[in-house]
Design a protein around this motif. Structure first.
Motif, PDB file in Angstrom:
ATOM      1  N   ALA A 123      -1.862  -9.017 -19.260  1.00  0.00           N
ATOM      2  CA  ALA A 123      -2.831  -8.041 -19.743  1.00  0.00           C
ATOM      3  C   ALA A 123      -2.974  -8.236 -21.245  1.00  0.00           C
ATOM      4  N   LEU A 124      -4.063  -7.730 -21.773  1.00  0.00           N
ATOM      5  CA  LEU A 124      -4.225  -7.672 -23.225  1.00  0.00           C
ATOM      6  C   LEU A 124      -3.994  -6.230 -23.646  1.00  0.00           C
ATOM      7  N   GLU A 125      -2.997  -6.029 -24.480  1.00  0.00           N
ATOM      8  CA  GLU A 125      -2.737  -4.698 -25.004  1.00  0.00           C
ATOM      9  C   GLU A 125      -3.592  -4.517 -26.256  1.00  0.00           C
ATOM     10  N   ILE A 126      -4.360  -3.457 -26.266  1.00  0.00           N
ATOM     11  CA  ILE A 126      -5.307  -3.192 -27.350  1.00  0.00           C
ATOM     12  C   ILE A 126      -4.682  -2.253 -28.371  1.00  0.00           C
ATOM     13  N   SER A 127      -4.628  -2.695 -29.609  1.00  0.00           N
ATOM     14  CA  SER A 127      -4.183  -1.842 -30.702  1.00  0.00           C
ATOM     15  C   SER A 127      -4.250  -2.659 -31.984  1.00  0.00           C
ATOM     16  N   PRO A 128      -4.959  -2.197 -32.969  1.00  0.00           N
ATOM     17  CA  PRO A 128      -5.766  -0.986 -33.018  1.00  0.00           C
ATOM     18  C   PRO A 128      -7.128  -1.196 -32.355  1.00  0.00           C
ATOM     19  N   PHE A 129      -7.831  -0.112 -32.153  1.00  0.00           N
ATOM     20  CA  PHE A 129      -9.202  -0.142 -31.654  1.00  0.00           C
ATOM     21  C   PHE A 129      -9.912   1.017 -32.330  1.00  0.00           C
ATOM     22  N   ALA A 130     -10.828   0.701 -33.238  1.00  0.00           N
ATOM     23  CA  ALA A 130     -11.462   1.763 -34.021  1.00  0.00           C
ATOM     24  C   ALA A 130     -12.835   1.336 -34.518  1.00  0.00           C
ATOM     25  N   THR A 131     -13.671   2.336 -34.708  1.00  0.00           N
ATOM     26  CA  THR A 131     -14.985   2.162 -35.317  1.00  0.00           C
ATOM     27  C   THR A 131     -15.068   3.134 -36.492  1.00  0.00           C
ATOM     28  N   VAL A 132     -15.664   2.710 -37.589  1.00  0.00           N
ATOM     29  CA  VAL A 132     -15.864   3.579 -38.745  1.00  0.00           C
ATOM     30  C   VAL A 132     -16.611   4.832 -38.285  1.00  0.00           C
ATOM     31  N   ALA A 160      -4.638   0.005 -22.889  1.00  0.00           N
ATOM     32  CA  ALA A 160      -4.745   0.790 -24.122  1.00  0.00           C
ATOM     33  C   ALA A 160      -3.822   1.996 -24.002  1.00  0.00           C
ATOM     34  N   TRP A 161      -2.959   2.166 -24.963  1.00  0.00           N
ATOM     35  CA  TRP A 161      -2.065   3.329 -24.997  1.00  0.00           C
ATOM     36  C   TRP A 161      -2.723   4.397 -25.857  1.00  0.00           C
ATOM     37  N   VAL A 162      -3.042   5.533 -25.244  1.00  0.00           N
ATOM     38  CA  VAL A 162      -3.790   6.595 -25.919  1.00  0.00           C
ATOM     39  C   VAL A 162      -2.874   7.796 -26.100  1.00  0.00           C
ATOM     40  N   ILE A 163      -2.870   8.357 -27.306  1.00  0.00           N
ATOM     41  CA  ILE A 163      -2.018   9.512 -27.586  1.00  0.00           C
ATOM     42  C   ILE A 163      -2.487  10.711 -26.757  1.00  0.00           C
ATOM     43  N   ASN A 164      -1.563  11.421 -26.168  1.00  0.00           N
ATOM     44  CA  ASN A 164      -1.899  12.435 -25.161  1.00  0.00           C
ATOM     45  C   ASN A 164      -2.755  13.588 -25.665  1.00  0.00           C
ATOM     46  N   TRP A 165      -2.665  13.952 -26.917  1.00  0.00           N
ATOM     47  CA  TRP A 165      -3.462  15.093 -27.387  1.00  0.00           C
ATOM     48  C   TRP A 165      -4.823  14.689 -27.941  1.00  0.00           C
ATOM     49  N   ARG A 166      -5.147  13.392 -27.910  1.00  0.00           N
ATOM     50  CA  ARG A 166      -6.493  12.939 -28.305  1.00  0.00           C
ATOM     51  C   ARG A 166      -7.404  12.928 -27.072  1.00  0.00           C
ATOM     52  N   THR A 167      -7.568  14.094 -26.483  1.00  0.00           N
ATOM     53  CA  THR A 167      -8.365  14.224 -25.265  1.00  0.00           C
ATOM     54  C   THR A 167      -9.829  13.845 -25.490  1.00  0.00           C
ATOM     55  N   ASP A 168     -10.283  13.869 -26.743  1.00  0.00           N
ATOM     56  CA  ASP A 168     -11.653  13.448 -27.044  1.00  0.00           C
ATOM     57  C   ASP A 168     -11.854  11.955 -26.778  1.00  0.00           C
ATOM     58  N   THR A 211      -9.305   3.271 -16.757  1.00  0.00           N
ATOM     59  CA  THR A 211      -8.830   4.315 -15.867  1.00  0.00           C
ATOM     60  C   THR A 211      -7.492   4.821 -16.382  1.00  0.00           C
ATOM     61  N   LYS A 212      -7.354   6.137 -16.415  1.00  0.00           N
ATOM     62  CA  LYS A 212      -6.096   6.751 -16.843  1.00  0.00           C
ATOM     63  C   LYS A 212      -5.040   6.513 -15.764  1.00  0.00           C
ATOM     64  N   SER A 213      -3.867   6.061 -16.175  1.00  0.00           N
ATOM     65  CA  SER A 213      -2.781   5.833 -15.221  1.00  0.00           C
ATOM     66  C   SER A 213      -1.750   6.953 -15.347  1.00  0.00           C
ATOM     67  N   ASP A 214      -0.758   6.914 -14.492  1.00  0.00           N
ATOM     68  CA  ASP A 214       0.346   7.881 -14.557  1.00  0.00           C
ATOM     69  C   ASP A 214       1.465   7.393 -15.469  1.00  0.00           C
ATOM     70  N   THR A 225       4.554  14.862 -27.937  1.00  0.00           N
ATOM     71  CA  THR A 225       3.607  13.768 -28.136  1.00  0.00           C
ATOM     72  C   THR A 225       4.104  12.533 -27.400  1.00  0.00           C
ATOM     73  N   HIS A 226       3.199  11.918 -26.623  1.00  0.00           N
ATOM     74  CA  HIS A 226       3.511  10.690 -25.917  1.00  0.00           C
ATOM     75  C   HIS A 226       2.218   9.892 -25.744  1.00  0.00           C
ATOM     76  N   LEU A 227       2.355   8.687 -25.240  1.00  0.00           N
ATOM     77  CA  LEU A 227       1.204   7.807 -25.028  1.00  0.00           C
ATOM     78  C   LEU A 227       0.929   7.673 -23.534  1.00  0.00           C
ATOM     79  N   ILE A 228      -0.348   7.599 -23.187  1.00  0.00           N
ATOM     80  CA  ILE A 228      -0.787   7.439 -21.806  1.00  0.00           C
ATOM     81  C   ILE A 228      -1.450   6.076 -21.680  1.00  0.00           C
ATOM     82  N   LEU A 229      -1.080   5.341 -20.643  1.00  0.00           N
ATOM     83  CA  LEU A 229      -1.657   4.022 -20.422  1.00  0.00           C
ATOM     84  C   LEU A 229      -3.002   4.141 -19.718  1.00  0.00           C
ATOM     85  N   TYR A 230      -4.037   3.568 -20.341  1.00  0.00           N
ATOM     86  CA  TYR A 230      -5.355   3.399 -19.737  1.00  0.00           C
ATOM     87  C   TYR A 230      -5.517   1.916 -19.430  1.00  0.00           C
ATOM     88  N   THR A 231      -6.013   1.601 -18.258  1.00  0.00           N
ATOM     89  CA  THR A 231      -6.190   0.195 -17.872  1.00  0.00           C
ATOM     90  C   THR A 231      -7.641  -0.076 -17.481  1.00  0.00           C
TER      91      THR A 231
END
Length: 134
Positions: free
Chosen positions: A43-52, A82-90, A101-104, A122-128
């Motif tokens: 897999a390719l792990e994405i980090s960072p991933f951002a737009t101005v 992509a590992w997404v921080i759990n409280w960044r629901t936006d 897709t959000k994984s468990d 605070t934890h990270l959630i794996l999206y694939t």
């Protein structure tokens, strides 16, 4: 220092540049990782991933993701992670629009030095996402 460390650990960076101002408007870093429990699957792990901020909503993130998909589709890579921080629901619907897709699967968030301690639990959630979406 974070960028230098990431490059040392094998992360490749791709940037989106505004050709009028020659300024960076987006970035994606990718690192090849083995898929847990799957022999010879990558897999390719994405980090960072951002737009101005002022450039968000213009498809820059989608173009960066699609560039990565195209670049690595023939290189025995099966998925994007992509590992997404759990409280960044936006961010959840943004990843879903990019066919993630959000994984468990979760992992602890590791604090970096000089960072104020984030919220409790605070934890990270794996999206694939699949690498090939054709």
């Amino acid at each position: 220092d974070d960028i230098k460390n990431a490059m040392t650990l094998g992360t490749k960076f791709y940037v989106a540049i505004d050709t009028n101002t020659l300024s960076i408007v987006g970035v994606i870093g990718v690192k090849r990782v083995s898929i847990k429990g799957k022999k010879k699957k990558w897999a390719l792990e994405i980090s960072p991933f951002a737009t101005v901020a002022k450039e968000q909503g213009k498809g820059i993130g989608r173009k960066l993701i699609n560039h990565v998909r195209k670049t690595y589709a023939e290189e025995n890579v099966d998925a994007l992670h992509a590992w997404v921080i759990n409280w960044r629901t936006d961010l959840f619907p943004k990843y879903e629009r990019l066919q993630f897709t959000k994984s468990d699967t979760t992992r602890d968030y590791i604090f970096v030095k000089n960072e104020t301690k984030p919220r409790k639990d605070t934890h990270l959630i794996l999206y694939t996402a699949p690498i090939d979406i054709s």
